[in-house]
Motif scaffolding. Structure first.
Motif, short mmCIF file in Angstrom:
data_model
loop_
_atom_site.label_atom_id
_atom_site.label_comp_id
_atom_site.label_asym_id
_atom_site.label_seq_id
_atom_site.Cartn_x
_atom_site.Cartn_y
_atom_site.Cartn_z
N ASN A 312 0.85 -1.18 0.00
CA ASN A 312 0.00 0.00 0.00
C ASN A 312 0.89 1.24 0.00
OD1 ASN A 312 -2.69 0.69 -0.16
ND2 ASN A 312 -2.95 0.96 2.04
N HIS A 313 0.81 2.05 -1.06
CA HIS A 313 1.69 3.19 -1.24
C HIS A 313 1.05 4.45 -0.66
CE1 HIS A 313 4.48 0.99 -3.94
NE2 HIS A 313 3.38 0.32 -4.24
N ALA A 314 1.74 5.10 0.26
CA ALA A 314 1.20 6.25 0.98
C ALA A 314 0.92 7.42 0.04
CB ALA A 314 2.18 6.69 2.07
N GLN A 315 -0.18 8.13 0.32
CA GLN A 315 -0.54 9.35 -0.42
C GLN A 315 -0.54 9.12 -1.94
OE1 GLN A 315 -1.58 12.13 1.28
NE2 GLN A 315 -1.39 10.73 3.02
N THR A 316 -1.02 7.96 -2.35
CA THR A 316 -0.96 7.58 -3.76
C THR A 316 -2.36 7.26 -4.28
OG1 THR A 316 1.26 6.69 -3.47
CG2 THR A 316 0.05 5.95 -5.40
N ALA A 335 5.83 5.87 -6.39
CA ALA A 335 5.04 4.64 -6.34
C ALA A 335 5.25 3.81 -7.61
CB ALA A 335 3.56 4.96 -6.15
N ASP A 336 5.37 4.48 -8.75
CA ASP A 336 5.60 3.75 -9.99
C ASP A 336 6.96 3.04 -9.96
OD1 ASP A 336 4.99 2.91 -12.66
OD2 ASP A 336 6.35 4.45 -13.42
N ARG A 337 7.99 3.73 -9.47
CA ARG A 337 9.32 3.11 -9.38
C ARG A 337 9.30 1.93 -8.41
NH1 ARG A 337 12.12 7.24 -8.89
NH2 ARG A 337 11.82 7.60 -6.66
N ARG A 338 8.77 2.15 -7.21
CA ARG A 338 8.78 1.09 -6.21
C ARG A 338 7.96 -0.11 -6.66
NH1 ARG A 338 7.44 5.47 -1.47
NH2 ARG A 338 9.56 6.31 -1.23
#
Length: 375
Positions: A312-316, A335-338
């Protein structure tokens, strides 16, 4: 107020799941999703740029040369790429129930057979970005297949799937109406959808570059529902990844129509593909995936003994992995990179005997290596 209502619904769902007083299907049937995409077609909702294929993925006569950033991983480091690095894209025609779909397969010429990775598109259907993602996967060491799931019709054809930045309101209305009609038609018929995806998988395995047993899939938005349907339908895959994907296969009422048909021709219940590893890359602000949807997903997978991960990516928001220029994008670089690196690690762990090649940028143009910390 809206946040409080969401938490109240979540608490109610938690209590029901804990007590066993409600079945999974009953809870899923009560999930409500906010409308996704477009709204009033205002200027701020339009992509800021026209979509274009990244330079390192550009094809010349259906082919491209993988960049020198490619490196074959070895113990303790990396070495320069050896041999041919020519990436080629070909049409992949899939006949299913009287219609022939046109997918695209990307592969490295001269490389040994590699695992197939199907790319399921978002609500709009197969478009150039999905082909570019298949090319990125081919550069990374796999055989990428951009999957076509929609039939061509006068009302909604391939040319309508990613309108230009300056498209008229009428063109955008046509896009929205056609795309959601196609998507909801498949969500209402999971048996048909699973059959079409399996037919595409079988056709992909016939390609000379494709491994005949090893396969996986990724998907965006609606494509996230597709990868989970692969697991529910016991398709012969070992790994799937969802990017801001829908977790339950319910038709979406984009127009908030009170007469909307929510009915689904449910597939027979049966054992899941418990051998398949599931990875979910989700934006914490994704309005399409409320907390109760996540809880229902976890219970479903646990009850079915499926190995899953949920990032779950924060503030995304929803659409974080779609590049600028693609409709419904909310591109979020971190988020795209991770999530891309997480996907690659997921595949590397699943098929460790196949070398994975490091590419500097993904299909959205996001820099993957190296990344410097910002102080």
């Amino acid at each position: 107020v809206h946040s409080l209502e969401r938490w109240q619904r979540t608490l109610s769902t938690l209590r029901q799941l804990a007590s066993g007083s409600s079945s999974f299907s009953a809870i899923v049937g009560r999930l409500h999703f906010r409308p996704m995409c477009f709204g009033d077609f205002s200027e701020e909702q339009r992509p800021k740029v026209q979509y274009r294929t990244q330079d390192h993925l550009q094809l010349n006569g259906g082919r491209c040369i993988a960049p020198q950033a490619i490196a074959a991983p070895i113990a303790g480091g990396r070495v320069s790429a050896r041999g041919s690095q020519e990436i080629q894209v070909e049409d992949l025609f899939v006949s299913f129930q009287g219609y022939t779909y046109k997918s695209s397969v990307a592969f490295c010429v001269g490389r040994e057979r590699a695992p197939v990775v199907l790319v399921f598109p978002n609500y709009a259907g197969k478009k150039q970005f999905d082909v570019d993602q298949a090319v990125f996967l081919a550069q990374s060491g796999y055989v990428g297949v951009a999957v076509d799931l929609f039939q061509e019709t006068p009302e909604y054809s391939s040319e309508h799937r990613n309108p230009g930045r300056d498209a008229t309101v009428e063109e955008l209305k046509r896009h929205r109406k056609g795309a959601f009609a196609m998507m909801n038609g498949l969500l209402r018929k999971p048996v048909f959808l699973r059959g079409l995806m399996e037919a595409t998988l079988l056709a992909s395995r016939q390609h000379p570059a494709a491994h005949q047993q090893l396969a996986g899939a990724i998907g965006y938005c609606f494509g996230g529902a597709c990868v989970l349907e692969c697991v529910r339908g016991r398709l012969d895959m070992q790994a799937v990844v969802s990017f801001h994907g829908v977790l339950q296969s319910n038709p979406l009422n984009i127009e908030q129509d009170p007469e909307f048909d929510h009915s689904v021709d449910a597939a027979p219940e049966g054992p899941y593909a418990t051998w398949c590893r599931v990875l979910i890359e989700n934006g914490d602000l994704d309005f399409v995936v409320p907390e109760e949807s996540i809880l229902a997903f976890k219970k479903e997978m646990d009850d079915s003994k499926v190995d899953w991960q949920f990032h779950n990516h924060a503030q995304t928001p929803h659409g974080f992995a779609l590049p600028p220029g693609v409709w419904s994008t909310a591109y979020t670089e971190a988020a795209d990179r991770r999530s891309t690196l997480s996907m690659l690690q997921h595949f590397k762990e699943t098929w460790p005997e196949f070398p994975q090649y490091s590419i500097a940028r993904n299909a959205a143009g996001t820099l993957l290596y190296p990344v410097r910390a910002r102080l």
